[in-house]
Design a protein around this motif. Structure first.
Motif, PDB file in Angstrom:
ATOM      1  N   ASN A 273       0.836  -1.193   0.000  1.00 49.35           N
ATOM      2  CA  ASN A 273       0.000   0.000   0.000  1.00 49.35           C
ATOM      3  C   ASN A 273       0.878   1.252   0.000  1.00 49.35           C
ATOM      4  O   ASN A 273       1.634   1.480   0.954  1.00 49.35           O
ATOM      5  N   THR A 275       0.364   4.471   0.384  1.00 48.58           N
ATOM      6  CA  THR A 275       0.165   5.442   1.464  1.00 48.58           C
ATOM      7  C   THR A 275       0.796   4.959   2.752  1.00 48.58           C
ATOM      8  O   THR A 275       1.485   5.718   3.463  1.00 48.58           O
ATOM      9  N   ILE A 334      -1.704   7.555  -7.022  1.00 50.24           N
ATOM     10  CA  ILE A 334      -1.527   6.361  -6.193  1.00 50.24           C
ATOM     11  C   ILE A 334      -0.191   6.351  -5.451  1.00 50.24           C
ATOM     12  O   ILE A 334      -0.106   5.917  -4.307  1.00 50.24           O
ATOM     13  N   ASP A 391      -9.252   0.167  -2.092  1.00 52.10           N
ATOM     14  CA  ASP A 391      -8.721   1.409  -2.653  1.00 52.10           C
ATOM     15  C   ASP A 391      -9.264   1.577  -4.069  1.00 52.10           C
ATOM     16  O   ASP A 391      -8.889   0.858  -4.982  1.00 52.10           O
ATOM     17  N   ARG A 393      -9.118   4.408  -5.930  1.00 47.55           N
ATOM     18  CA  ARG A 393      -8.582   5.556  -6.653  1.00 47.55           C
ATOM     19  C   ARG A 393      -8.214   5.221  -8.090  1.00 47.55           C
ATOM     20  O   ARG A 393      -8.492   5.992  -9.017  1.00 47.55           O
TER      21      ARG A 393
END
Length: 554
Positions: A273, A275, A334, A391, A393
């Protein structure tokens, strides 16, 4: 993005060359150089490794069971599998498979017969001996499985070596020089013969590995304790493993996994991930945790198109999607601009990448031309796009970009198990996906060959059939000549980029993160003392490490 090919029958890539045998399935150094990011942050050990303690590891997903001959080992299943089982082979620091549980893996001159010899005296956790018969039973079980067996279609026969009861002979239908690559993961995790007669074997795994299975409560935890009779010792002659026990907890939500590490509920996690990786990287720079990054071949994030279903069976539609996709925007959204933009099956710096494999550059005007041409003949372009992750996005961005050129997409969310089953059955039009991170591209043969693109269950999920790809794949696996192999896989990349079954976006970055008391985070030396590839399980995929030489610093 999809948490990866849970269907990873990524199975079975083997070990190569034997002790004193210079033959390698990869034909030489096959490591690439991934684009640099922040350096790893680890703490030096104080004194010699300490024995004892329980390591709790937060993995990204639960598995459907732990029998390598039946179940589907994604990264999480493989991480756990490598604690209970030993693979017949593992990668050295150059990405070349070397004997691990096997004493040797020796090919015939034409690579049509491989002889795998077991190390003498190794026992399974239940006391059964590792020998040629045990390996024969294991390989026959692999071949018999409806899904796992697809990866071993090239195997014609398996038999105990009549001249050596510790060895098994595997005869191929066609030359398979890189067969050892398949022994580095699920396909090389030899199970105890007793598992073949246990209908509930997926819940009672028995291997030769550093930890002995104790308990599994699905969706909660799997526990294993130190194997007191483990065959491996460290450089000082100390029996491995160092830990008393390991506990694996499935924590599918990436933020929950990170929070568990920060709170001390777990001591290690793996993650892709972006983030969370950025936040954990910052924590590591502040001295709160340790972090190591995968530096090898990276998995691609992409939209997988079912080329057997309209409108995606029309090359013009696939071309329009490629031209309409602004991959730099995906990188910004992302990966905050820090990722590697994907443009093919091989990363930048990969020895397999080659030249002459252009991928369509962002050109919405060209996309609109193709859409107009198609619509004039067949009407509006509309299809469904499915995501299995939380997710959204990337999905939202794709829908927006494609709508801008006149392509209408219905977006939906699906539970991952069904999501993967639909891919294998061809019951989809487009999937948000992540795959293709093997060190040796022969490991990905099963996903690209036309023979696996038929009706029913098929591992060529995109159903892309191209005889040029088939020829290049066979050329690449039939020799150890590195120049020949490089050209073969450069050809594969070029043809895939012409067929466009995949609309590339950005490559994934794996990270393994640990508390400050953990040592030996990455893979330790191989049994012969040579350095191993620092991170990577089956095929060399990132996010997976052996815990055999991991320990806790008091």
């Amino acid at each position: 993005m999809s948490t990866g090919l849970l269907l990873v029958i990524a199975l079975l890539v083997g070990a190569c060359g034997g002790s004193g045998n210079d033959t390698s399935g990869s034909g030489g150094d096959t490591t690439g150089t991934a684009p640099p990011r922040d350096p790893d942050v680890t703490l030096a050990a104080t004194g010699q490794p300490q024995r004892g303690g329980t390591l709790v590891y937060g993995v990204e997903a639960e598995s459907d069971g732990y029998n390598p001959t039946k179940n589907r080992f994604a990264p999480s299943g493989t991480e756990i599998g490598l604690a209970i089982y030993d693979p017949l082979a593992a990668f050295d620091e150059n990405g070349v498979p070397q004997p691990y549980l096997a004493e040797s893996l020796t090919p015939s001159a034409d690579f049509t017969v491989w002889t795998i010899t077991a190390r003498p005296g190794v026992k399974f956790h239940n006391g059964e001996a590792l020998d040629g018969e045990a390996m024969r039973i294991f390989f026959e079980a692999l071949r018999a499985d409806l899904l796992v067996g697809i990866a071993f279609k090239n195997v014609a026969a398996v038999a105990v070596d009549p001249s050596n009861p510790l060895a098994v002979r595997i005869t191929m239908k066609e030359p398979w020089a890189s067969f050892p690559v398949f022994m580095t993961g699920q396909g090389g995790m030899v199970t105890a013969p007793a598992m073949a007669n246990d209908p509930d074997s997926s819940r009672h795994p028995i291997g030769t590995g550093p930890f002995v299975f104790q308990e599994w409560v699905p969706d909660k935890a799997l526990k294993a304790t130190r194997n007191p009779n483990y065959w491996r010792r460290d450089a000082n002659g100390v029996q491995l493993p160092y830990l008393d026990a390991v506990e694996f907890r499935p924590l599918p939500d990436a933020s929950t996994r990170s929070a568990a590490l920060r709170s001390g509920d777990v001591q290690m996690i793996h993650t892709t991930n972006p983030t969370e990786i950025e936040a954990l990287d910052a924590d590591a720079r502040a001295g709160k945790v340790q972090i190591v990054f995968d530096r090898g071949e990276r998995e691609e994030n992409f939209f997988m198109l079912n080329t057997s279903k309209p409108p995606l069976d029309d090359i013009r539609v696939r071309q329009a999607l490629a031209y309409a996709t602004n991959r730099e925007a995906f990188n910004q959204v992302i990966f905050d601009g820090k990722g590697e933009i994907a443009d093919g099956i091989f990363s930048q710096g990969s020895p397999w990448r080659g030249e002459g494999a252009p991928y369509p550059a962002y050109d919405p005007a060209k996309a609109q031309e193709l859409v107009a041409e198609y619509e004039a003949e067949k009407g509006p372009i509309r299809f469904s796009l499915v995501n299995s992750g939380t997710d959204s996005r990337g999905i939202d961005l794709a829908k927006e970009q494609w709508a801008a050129v006149g392509i209408d997409v219905d977006v939906s969310l699906m539970e991952q198990g069904q999501f993967i089953a639909n891919a294998a059955l061809g019951d989809f039009q487009a999937h948000d996906w992540r795959q293709f991170g093997a060190l040796d591209p022969d490991y990905d043969y099963i996903w690209w060959t036309s023979e696996n693109a038929g009706e029913g269950i098929a591992l060529n999920f995109a159903r892309n059939k191209d005889p040029r790809i088939d020829e290049a794949l066979k050329r690449g696996r039939s020799t150890t000549d590195l120049a020949v192999r490089k050209q073969a896989y450069a050809d594969v990349q070029r043809y895939i980029n012409e067929d466009l079954p995949y609309i590339w976006t950005v490559r994934s970055q794996w990270a393994v993160v640990a508390s400050n008391n953990v040592r030996g985070i990455t893979n330790g030396p191989l049994p012969d003392g040579a350095p191993s590839y620092p991170m990577g399980g089956p095929g060399g995929f990132g996010g997976i490490t052996f815990l055999t030489q991991t320990w806790l610093q008091s």
